[in-house]
Design a protein around this motif. Sequence first.
Motif, short mmCIF file in Angstrom:
data_model
loop_
_atom_site.label_atom_id
_atom_site.label_comp_id
_atom_site.label_asym_id
_atom_site.label_seq_id
_atom_site.Cartn_x
_atom_site.Cartn_y
_atom_site.Cartn_z
N VAL A 1 32.68 34.09 13.33
CA VAL A 1 33.55 34.27 12.17
C VAL A 1 33.03 35.41 11.29
O VAL A 1 33.81 36.21 10.76
N ILE B 1 34.07 38.62 12.87
CA ILE B 1 35.51 38.84 12.67
C ILE B 1 35.77 39.35 11.26
O ILE B 1 36.52 40.32 11.06
N CYS B 2 35.17 38.73 10.27
CA CYS B 2 35.35 39.16 8.88
C CYS B 2 34.79 40.57 8.66
O CYS B 2 35.35 41.35 7.88
N HIS C 1 35.80 38.17 19.26
CA HIS C 1 35.30 39.03 18.17
C HIS C 1 36.39 39.98 17.69
O HIS C 1 36.58 40.17 16.48
N ILE D 1 39.46 39.66 17.54
CA ILE D 1 40.52 39.09 16.71
C ILE D 1 40.51 39.77 15.35
O ILE D 1 41.54 39.94 14.70
N GLY D 2 39.31 40.19 14.93
CA GLY D 2 39.17 40.84 13.63
C GLY D 2 40.00 42.10 13.49
O GLY D 2 40.45 42.44 12.39
N MET E 1 46.28 39.68 17.72
CA MET E 1 45.40 38.52 17.58
C MET E 1 45.39 37.61 18.80
O MET E 1 44.33 37.30 19.34
N SER F 1 38.70 46.21 23.57
CA SER F 1 37.86 45.07 23.90
C SER F 1 37.29 45.16 25.31
O SER F 1 36.09 44.99 25.53
#
Length: 388
Positions: A12, A15-16, A139, A141-142, A256, A314
Amino acid sequence: MSVALKPWQVIVGGICGLVLTIGLARFAFTPLLPQLQLQTGLTDAAAGGLAAINYAGYISGALAAAWIDDVRWRHRLYSMGLWLSLLSVAGMALSTWMPNWALWRFLGGLCGATGMLLGAGLVLGWLMRQGRRPELGVHFIGLGLGIVVSALGAWGVSQLWTLWSSQWLAMATMGLLFFIPAWFWRPPVPPAPPAALTQDAHKVSRRWMLTMAGSYFAAGWGFVISATFTVAIVEREPALAGQGALAWALVGLAAMPAVFLWDKLARRLGDTRALLLAFGLQTVSVILPALSGSLAAAMVGALGYGATFIGIVSLTLALVGRRAPHNPGKAMARLTLSYGAAQVIAPVVAGAMAQATGTFKGALWLTAVVMLLGMALLATLPDETKPA
């Protein structure tokens, strides 16, 4: 910083970090660009120049990431990039002086490199040390989330503040929501590898690396044209005025869930075949708005672009990172230099073409040709599951 972080916290936090360093430091420019141009008189050519400066910062960061071996410095620079991302967004509001914008777009590019390369390398290295599947789909997804945040955030702040500078400051403030978990859940500083293993990136054959660099250059060209001008392209169509933010949000919404799909396809087809499929679908997505000015073409193109660029990034970075397990971020950075070079050149070319013709259609067709050339290079690669 504690090294006893749970797996979900590291993921997380990464991702942030991407939302902050890419979604805001880079992507906020795209949905805020139309109002910036409307209120300040910024031309298409100047907007393309600012995008090129942003990617000059990105490629400068990639050069630094490719040069620095010390894992402690790589961790420090990633941490600095998180702070600087907030400043680079807020700094855009300081004045309408072009050198001011150029400075902050350059620094925003540096932040993007820290998030994409140093951050991704730290996360991938942590996954491998923990014995987990060495993939970056979750990862990244960020990236998709960052696009959604920039699109919806820009729409939201535009409802509250009409002045362009207030919109940039509001976006920077919103970035604090992602800075906190990104900072406190950073991957721990990795252990220094034995001296004999620090050169594992050189084990990749020259032919393989050059071929990947050429195809990744094409991917960078395709990525940056849509990343910079998607909203502007949609807003230029009289029947689509006001729909630009929606198109940009669709890019992120498609990206996403797509990260999981591309990981699964790569396991089944192999990385090279999965990459070829992503290249082909992105080429189709790029030319749809050139073929038709309809809302359907714009939306399908946005969905296709979002679903494919994420897979290309990716799969490519995870592939090269696995070939250099003791310093994946450095290997990623070396390959990314070609991606960054395309991102410096392409916006300038596209902006100049749009300025001369009044439309982005020519730039979109040129982008499709570049993507096809990248596919042709990629098709020459040997089976990526074996040493090249």
